[in-house]
Design a protein around this motif. Structure first.
Motif, PDB file in Angstrom:
ATOM      1  N   ARG A 365      40.010   5.263  48.512  1.00  0.00           N
ATOM      2  CA  ARG A 365      40.467   4.864  49.525  1.00  0.00           C
ATOM      3  C   ARG A 365      40.845   6.092  50.576  1.00  0.00           C
ATOM      4  O   ARG A 365      40.658   6.002  51.748  1.00  0.00           O
ATOM      5  N   ASN A 366      41.616   6.940  49.838  1.00  0.00           N
ATOM      6  CA  ASN A 366      41.874   8.279  50.792  1.00  0.00           C
ATOM      7  C   ASN A 366      40.775   8.882  51.244  1.00  0.00           C
ATOM      8  O   ASN A 366      40.796   9.535  52.323  1.00  0.00           O
ATOM      9  N   LEU A 367      39.817   9.084  50.417  1.00  0.00           N
ATOM     10  CA  LEU A 367      38.594   9.641  50.902  1.00  0.00           C
ATOM     11  C   LEU A 367      37.964   8.993  51.943  1.00  0.00           C
ATOM     12  O   LEU A 367      37.461   9.582  52.951  1.00  0.00           O
ATOM     13  N   ALA A 368      37.777   7.677  51.874  1.00  0.00           N
ATOM     14  CA  ALA A 368      37.233   6.981  53.005  1.00  0.00           C
ATOM     15  C   ALA A 368      38.179   6.988  54.449  1.00  0.00           C
ATOM     16  O   ALA A 368      37.625   7.366  55.502  1.00  0.00           O
ATOM     17  N   GLU A 369      39.330   7.113  53.973  1.00  0.00           N
ATOM     18  CA  GLU A 369      40.428   7.454  55.334  1.00  0.00           C
ATOM     19  C   GLU A 369      40.320   8.887  55.907  1.00  0.00           C
ATOM     20  O   GLU A 369      40.208   8.972  56.786  1.00  0.00           O
ATOM     21  N   ALA A 370      39.971   9.705  55.036  1.00  0.00           N
ATOM     22  CA  ALA A 370      39.791  11.016  55.367  1.00  0.00           C
ATOM     23  C   ALA A 370      38.546  11.334  56.137  1.00  0.00           C
ATOM     24  O   ALA A 370      38.166  12.078  57.352  1.00  0.00           O
ATOM     25  N   GLU A 371      37.463  10.597  55.845  1.00  0.00           N
ATOM     26  CA  GLU A 371      36.281  10.435  56.455  1.00  0.00           C
ATOM     27  C   GLU A 371      36.236   9.892  57.762  1.00  0.00           C
ATOM     28  O   GLU A 371      35.491  10.443  58.789  1.00  0.00           O
ATOM     29  N   ARG A 372      36.791   8.927  57.937  1.00  0.00           N
ATOM     30  CA  ARG A 372      37.201   8.053  59.141  1.00  0.00           C
ATOM     31  C   ARG A 372      38.117   9.109  60.201  1.00  0.00           C
ATOM     32  O   ARG A 372      37.557   9.151  61.500  1.00  0.00           O
ATOM     33  N   ASN A 373      39.095   9.678  59.695  1.00  0.00           N
ATOM     34  CA  ASN A 373      39.807  10.467  60.449  1.00  0.00           C
ATOM     35  C   ASN A 373      39.158  11.771  61.031  1.00  0.00           C
ATOM     36  O   ASN A 373      39.108  12.247  62.105  1.00  0.00           O
ATOM     37  N   GLN A 374      38.203  12.328  60.297  1.00  0.00           N
ATOM     38  CA  GLN A 374      37.381  13.472  60.565  1.00  0.00           C
ATOM     39  C   GLN A 374      36.332  13.149  61.621  1.00  0.00           C
ATOM     40  O   GLN A 374      36.219  13.940  62.297  1.00  0.00           O
ATOM     41  N   ALA A 375      35.687  11.782  61.531  1.00  0.00           N
ATOM     42  CA  ALA A 375      34.933  11.311  62.356  1.00  0.00           C
ATOM     43  C   ALA A 375      35.587  11.070  63.830  1.00  0.00           C
ATOM     44  O   ALA A 375      34.909  11.594  64.948  1.00  0.00           O
ATOM     45  N   ALA A 376      36.671  10.766  63.874  1.00  0.00           N
ATOM     46  CA  ALA A 376      37.515  10.627  65.140  1.00  0.00           C
ATOM     47  C   ALA A 376      37.844  11.958  65.494  1.00  0.00           C
ATOM     48  O   ALA A 376      37.667  12.200  66.713  1.00  0.00           O
ATOM     49  N   ALA A 377      38.328  12.922  64.700  1.00  0.00           N
ATOM     50  CA  ALA A 377      38.640  14.232  65.246  1.00  0.00           C
ATOM     51  C   ALA A 377      37.483  14.887  65.802  1.00  0.00           C
ATOM     52  O   ALA A 377      37.614  15.663  66.697  1.00  0.00           O
ATOM     53  N   ASP A 378      36.293  14.752  65.398  1.00  0.00           N
ATOM     54  CA  ASP A 378      35.178  15.241  65.732  1.00  0.00           C
ATOM     55  C   ASP A 378      34.265  14.624  66.864  1.00  0.00           C
ATOM     56  O   ASP A 378      33.350  15.160  67.611  1.00  0.00           O
ATOM     57  N   ALA A 379      34.841  13.583  67.254  1.00  0.00           N
ATOM     58  CA  ALA A 379      34.417  13.011  68.437  1.00  0.00           C
ATOM     59  C   ALA A 379      34.559  13.558  69.740  1.00  0.00           C
ATOM     60  O   ALA A 379      35.800  14.070  69.985  1.00  0.00           O
ATOM     61  N   PRO A 380      33.738  13.747  70.706  1.00  0.00           N
ATOM     62  CA  PRO A 380      33.802  14.443  71.839  1.00  0.00           C
ATOM     63  C   PRO A 380      34.957  13.751  72.773  1.00  0.00           C
ATOM     64  O   PRO A 380      35.182  12.566  72.682  1.00  0.00           O
TER      65      PRO A 380
END
Length: 413
Positions: A365-380
């Motif tokens: 679950r932490n990996l899934a959270e990390a991927e969501r957070n990274q996608a949000a951080a990479d958003a323009p």
């Protein structure tokens, strides 16, 4: 600073080509010689707990100077030593200096670079990759003359970096808040950070078994060993910068990490089964660079995306746990080979990597959270709602990239 980083990262594989020569010239067993890794990494691990405390009080420039002085001093003393015990002790001092240096260098490069944030990160990653790849080759060339050569070489190069830091680097502002010595240990209460750290401990057990003990059964001279580990280092650099992001985009974070660890375990088991075959051993060691490169980048990014604490604290906590595994593995490998045979250390190393997969699964679950957070951080930034706050998505993304790259440098070391 970039030059100093290249030299510092050279130290990762610098001693690999000279391990058999030190063993022969000083009449030391392989397990005694592998203590060069153990003393260096264990001291680095413990020192990671105090680097934030130091830099938050004396500032980044003086922390760098202190680290460089220690590296120059102890690398020169290691080259001048005539006993294996002396070299082991001086490598420990070297580890203390390296911890102070690597914990501070990235932030200084970002602050000092004139080409912008993106250019600073590229410069740092280039220094990391170049140092990892060139270190074994330089160690092999100097080690061909004498096993003392690589130690003196590091002392000279880091001495140049020290003078440049003193004379050319502007004073850096001190952090607004002073870090407590207990902050990194408190950070390990966070489940995601703890799981990722223990995963890295087990993974590094397998990795440093290969890095620290594989030179002995290869039966190659210093230059040949240097070329082998240069090939390994080139793959680490390429897959850290290019391979890992490409795989994550196509497969996702969790599948890439699980698959990468499984393939690395297979690679180590191949080493265990065919340790007597030089061609197979050399090939498998070089290929291991692929798995280390992918794991370094993705694991450190995941750590920063799930960790709720600030960058220096997360870096210290994570580095402390994983470097313990890396430090103990080479010495354990030597002892296992002496008491059983040369296949057993690599068998245990492969099992440790398999264990890391099971531990990582506990934090799925932490990996899934990390991927969501990274996608949000990479958003323009244009995708975000308007706000009067001074911080932007780009600012947040830059901060997280700095955090991830800083911890990745520790992973490599």
């Amino acid at each position: 600073m970039a030059f100093a980083c290249v030299v510092s990262f050279m130290g990762i594989g610098l001693v690999d080509p000279i391990l058999p020569a030190i063993s022969s010239d000083l009449h030391a067993t392989p397990s005694q010689v592998t203590l060069l890794f153990t003393s260096y990494l264990v001291v680095t691990a413990v020192a990671m707990l105090v680097t934030g405390w130091v830099s938050s009080r004396i500032g980044a420039k003086w922390t760098l100077i202190a680290g460089l002085v220690l590296i120059v001093t102890f690398s020169a003393l290691a080259g001048a030593s005539d006993s294996i015990g002396g070299i082991i002790g001086f490598r420990a001092g070297w580890g203390l200096g390296n911890a102070l240096f690597i914990a501070t260098s990235l932030a200084v490069i970002v602050a000092a670079a004139s080409g912008g944030f993106a250019g600073a990160i590229i410069l740092y990653e280039a220094a990391l990759g170049l140092g990892i790849a060139v270190g074994p080759l330089l160690g092999g060339l100097l080690g061909h003359l004498s096993w003392r050569g690589p130690f003196y070489g590091v002392a000279v190069l880091m001495g140049i970096a020290l003078l440049a830091t003193i004379t050319l680097l502007r004073p850096q502002p001190k952090p607004a808040r002073k870090t407590s010595l207990a902050d990194p240990l408190r950070a390990l209460r966070h489940r995601g950070l703890l799981i990722m750290s223990i995963t890295a401990l087990c993974y590094n057990w397998g990795f440093f078994t290969v890095l620290g003990y594989a030179p002995f059964p290869m039966g190659l001279d210093a230059i040949q060993l240097g070329l082998v580990f240069t090939g390994w280092g080139l793959l680490v650099a390429v897959f850290s910068v290019f391979g890992a992001p490409w795989l994550q985009r196509r497969l996702g974070l969790a599948p890439t990490l699980y698959g990468n660890l499984a393939l690395f375990a297979v690679d180590v088991f191949v080493i265990a089964a065919f340790t007597d075959s030089r061609a197979t051993l050399v090939t498998a060691v070089i290929v291991a660079g692929v798995f280390l490169g992918v794991n370094n980048t993705l694991t450190t990014q995941a750590v920063m995306m799930v960790s709720p604490v600030e960058r220096p604290v997360a870096s210290a906590a994570y580095g402390f746990v994983r470097f313990i595994g890396g430090g103990l593995a080479p010495f354990a490998a030597g002892k296992l080979a002496e008491h059983y045979n040369i296949h057993v250390p690599f068998l245990i190393g492969g099992c440790a990597i398999l264990l890391s997969i099971g531990i990582l699964a506990l934090g799925h679950r932490n990996l899934a959270e990390a991927e969501r957070n990274q996608a949000a951080a990479d958003a323009p930034a244009t995708d975000a709602p308007a706000t009067d706050a001074p911080a932007t998505d780009a600012d947040d993304r830059e901060a997280r990239l700095v955090e991830a790259a800083e911890i990745e440098s520790g992973a490599a070391s």
